[in-house]
Design an enzyme around this catalytic site. Structure first.
Site, PDB file in Angstrom:
ATOM      1  N   GLY A  72      52.548 -22.943 -64.705  1.00 56.52           N
ATOM      2  CA  GLY A  72      52.530 -22.530 -66.109  1.00 56.52           C
ATOM      3  C   GLY A  72      52.254 -23.679 -67.066  1.00 56.52           C
ATOM      4  O   GLY A  72      51.498 -23.526 -68.035  1.00 56.52           O
ATOM      5  N   THR A  73      52.860 -24.828 -66.807  1.00 60.28           N
ATOM      6  CA  THR A  73      52.691 -25.962 -67.714  1.00 60.28           C
ATOM      7  C   THR A  73      51.220 -26.366 -67.803  1.00 60.28           C
ATOM      8  O   THR A  73      50.678 -26.584 -68.899  1.00 60.28           O
ATOM      9  CB  THR A  73      53.532 -27.166 -67.205  1.00 60.28           C
ATOM     10  N   ASN A 154      61.729 -17.375 -72.534  1.00 50.41           N
ATOM     11  CA  ASN A 154      62.424 -17.738 -71.305  1.00 50.41           C
ATOM     12  C   ASN A 154      63.935 -17.871 -71.485  1.00 50.41           C
ATOM     13  O   ASN A 154      64.681 -17.766 -70.515  1.00 50.41           O
ATOM     14  CB  ASN A 154      61.866 -19.043 -70.730  1.00 50.41           C
ATOM     15  N   GLN A 182      57.200 -15.823 -68.042  1.00 47.90           N
ATOM     16  CA  GLN A 182      58.434 -15.056 -67.763  1.00 47.90           C
ATOM     17  C   GLN A 182      58.187 -13.557 -67.698  1.00 47.90           C
ATOM     18  O   GLN A 182      58.995 -12.826 -67.133  1.00 47.90           O
ATOM     19  CB  GLN A 182      59.484 -15.345 -68.846  1.00 47.90           C
ATOM     20  N   SER A 202      52.830 -18.373 -63.702  1.00 51.19           N
ATOM     21  CA  SER A 202      53.327 -19.304 -62.687  1.00 51.19           C
ATOM     22  C   SER A 202      53.916 -18.528 -61.506  1.00 51.19           C
ATOM     23  O   SER A 202      54.703 -17.600 -61.697  1.00 51.19           O
ATOM     24  CB  SER A 202      54.419 -20.170 -63.331  1.00 51.19           C
ATOM     25  N   ALA A 203      53.559 -18.938 -60.286  1.00 49.78           N
ATOM     26  CA  ALA A 203      53.955 -18.168 -59.095  1.00 49.78           C
ATOM     27  C   ALA A 203      55.445 -18.246 -58.785  1.00 49.78           C
ATOM     28  O   ALA A 203      56.020 -17.293 -58.258  1.00 49.78           O
ATOM     29  CB  ALA A 203      53.167 -18.662 -57.881  1.00 49.78           C
ATOM     30  N   HIS A 204      56.082 -19.389 -59.115  1.00 48.08           N
ATOM     31  CA  HIS A 204      57.473 -19.530 -58.651  1.00 48.08           C
ATOM     32  C   HIS A 204      58.460 -18.692 -59.464  1.00 48.08           C
ATOM     33  O   HIS A 204      59.649 -18.655 -59.157  1.00 48.08           O
ATOM     34  CB  HIS A 204      57.896 -21.005 -58.593  1.00 48.08           C
ATOM     35  N   THR A 240      40.111 -30.096 -54.389  1.00 50.87           N
ATOM     36  CA  THR A 240      40.223 -29.125 -53.289  1.00 50.87           C
ATOM     37  C   THR A 240      41.378 -28.162 -53.548  1.00 50.87           C
ATOM     38  O   THR A 240      42.479 -28.578 -53.915  1.00 50.87           O
ATOM     39  CB  THR A 240      40.431 -29.882 -51.961  1.00 50.87           C
ATOM     40  N   CYS A 329      64.541 -26.442 -68.066  1.00 53.99           N
ATOM     41  CA  CYS A 329      63.801 -27.637 -68.477  1.00 53.99           C
ATOM     42  C   CYS A 329      64.574 -28.435 -69.514  1.00 53.99           C
ATOM     43  O   CYS A 329      64.359 -29.607 -69.690  1.00 53.99           O
ATOM     44  CB  CYS A 329      62.446 -27.248 -69.058  1.00 53.99           C
TER      45      CYS A 329
HETATM   46  N1  PLP Z   1      56.295 -21.255 -69.871  1.00 49.67           N
HETATM   47  C1  PLP Z   1      57.468 -20.597 -69.765  1.00 49.67           C
HETATM   48  C2  PLP Z   1      57.774 -19.486 -70.712  1.00 49.67           C
HETATM   49  C3  PLP Z   1      58.383 -20.948 -68.766  1.00 49.67           C
HETATM   50  O1  PLP Z   1      59.543 -20.301 -68.673  1.00 49.67           O
HETATM   51  C4  PLP Z   1      58.044 -22.008 -67.884  1.00 49.67           C
HETATM   52  C5  PLP Z   1      59.010 -22.450 -66.855  1.00 49.67           C
HETATM   53  O2  PLP Z   1      60.195 -22.264 -66.954  1.00 49.67           O
HETATM   54  C6  PLP Z   1      56.808 -22.643 -68.030  1.00 49.67           C
HETATM   55  C7  PLP Z   1      55.962 -22.248 -69.037  1.00 49.67           C
HETATM   56  C8  PLP Z   1      56.388 -23.740 -67.106  1.00 49.67           C
HETATM   57  O3  PLP Z   1      55.979 -23.211 -65.885  1.00 49.67           O
HETATM   58  P1  PLP Z   1      55.854 -24.150 -64.576  1.00 49.67           P
HETATM   59  O4  PLP Z   1      57.243 -24.418 -64.127  1.00 49.67           O
HETATM   60  O5  PLP Z   1      55.086 -23.332 -63.604  1.00 49.67           O
HETATM   61  O6  PLP Z   1      55.109 -25.360 -64.989  1.00 49.67           O
END
Ligand code: PLP
Length: 405
Positions: A72-73, A154, A182, A202-204, A240, A329
């Protein structure tokens, strides 16, 4: 740990067994490079393409509009910085509109762009965390190139009125980026119906592997490569491909889409059961974010008066209960959450806030255990709180009072 009650699915989710099994061959015997012409390479390329198709179908997009990222970042950085660079290359000044409760992946990216001349407007939100569309309209300037507003927050789970915001952005010919990290996998998202131009995932957060995600980019709107080098990801993100992780993301998406409605409904019921119980049975508590439909199905966020959430978290951790004090975070940061501050909470209440986020394995029994532990800890912490003592001396405590601030 054996008897852990995990209630922090917004921080991350455990990888599903099916996802792990789907990935395994691509970490061992199917190790080919998707750029190689021989059959080992072609197998890897087909796996990447098939994941891309599953993802594109899940949001009503075309396959060539999905770009894999490390999460996501990276997707947020790409959307925001890419738009800025495009404006500069076209000789235009660049103004971006976002809001005060975005994830730091968007906010800190905007701040970094401000350092080099970009102008950014941070829209305030109401006391439930919602962006006001009329305020967006008023903030638009001739040089506004991008609106970046998240699908759902989030920390407090507030769902933004993306459809209304996108109509305004379209009317002024401005791109709309949506951080759906989210929301995706928890609610249906169709990029055409909602008028989204770019979207981060984001996959996780959906039982997939860490370190993989994607940016949806509507065809033809952004040709700013994130990483220069080889021709991977249609020349936009060289390097890659992480084939196994991409396959895992595809499988996680396939499963999430199959279960979307039933699982969201199940979590919504559990969420409301827990919220109603806490507000009825623990005094001096405030629900942060919207009540009901305007909130993510799996999100719960409360502030308790006369309690430090750090102490509460430690007491719960000792009982094997994993919850968070806000966004993962921001853990370690001393200042109160920017989200809770933006919705108007004073520092003492913001510092007494906890977030519980539910997932596929969450049961009512787990929530009952968590409730009992939270209630016990809150009451114990108040027993040793000087502020609480002063408060009880100063006025008659009414156990039925719900909210104090
Ligand atoms: N954006 C939101 C709303 C999130 O909640 C998060 C992670 O908590 C991110 C971005 C960042 O995602 P990633 O952990 O995949 O970099």
């Amino acid at each position: 740990m054996e008897s852990v009650i995990y209630l922090d699915y917004a921080a991350t989710t455990p990888m599903r067994e099916e996802v792990f099994q789907a990935m395994k061959p691509y970490m061992t015997k199917e190790f080919g490079n998707p750029s190689s012409a021989y059959s080992l390479g072609r197998t890897a390329r087909e796996a990447v393409n098939s994941a891309r198709k599953i993802i594109a179908d899940s949001i009503g997009a075309k396959e060539n509009e999905i770009y894999f990222t490390s999460g996501g970042t990276e997707a947020d950085n790409w959307a925001v910085k890419g738009t800025y660079r495009k404006a500069l290359l076209e000789g235009r000044h660049c103004h971006i509109i976002t809001d005060e409760i975005e994830h730091h992946a968007v906010l800190h990216t905007c701040k970094a762009l401000e350092d080099i001349g970009c102008e950014v407007t941070y829209l305030p939100v109401d006391d439930t965390g919602k962006v006001n569309p009329a305020m967006l309209e008023r903030s638009i300037r001739k040089d506004t190139a991008l609106v970046s507003v998240m699908m759902a927050n989030n920390e407090i789970g507030t769902i933004q009125p993306i459809s209304e915001l996108s109509k305004i952005a379209k009317r002024h010919n401005i791109l709309l980026h949506v951080d759906a990290v989210q929301a995706y996998g928890h609610m249906p998202i169709n990029v055409d119906e909602l008028g989204i131009d770019m979207m981060s995932v984001s996959a996780h957060k959906l039982y997939g592997p860490k370190g993989i995600g994607f940016l949806y980019v509507r065809e033809g709107i952004l040709d700013e490569a994130l990483l220069n080098g080889g021709s991977q990801e249609m020349g936009m993100r060289a390097g890659t491909e992480n084939v196994a992780a991409i396959v895992g993301l595809g499988e996680a998406v396939r499963l999430a889409m199959q279960e979307l409605y039933d699982e969201a409904e199940r979590e919504r019921k559990l969420r409301d059961y827990f919220i109603d119980r806490v507000t009825a049975e623990i005094p001096y508590v405030r629900l942060n974010g919207a009540y009901g439909a305007g909130r993510l199905a799996n999100n719960i966020n409360f502030s308790f008066s006369f309690v430090e959430s750090e102490s509460l978290l430690i007491m719960l951790d000792m009982k094997g209960i994993c919850i968070s004090a806000g966004s993962a975070c921001a853990t370690g940061s001393k200042s109160p959450s920017h989200v809770l501050t933006a919705i108007g909470l004073p520092t003492n209440l913001a510092n007494g806030s906890i977030r519980l986020t539910l997932g596929r394995s969450t049961t009512k029994e787990e929530l009952d255990t968590a409730f009992n532990a939270i209630k016990e800890a809150v009451l114990a912490l108040r027993e040793v709180s000087i502020q609480y003592e002063d408060f009880t001396k100063g006025q008659q405590v009414n156990e039925n009072r719900r909210i104090l601030y």
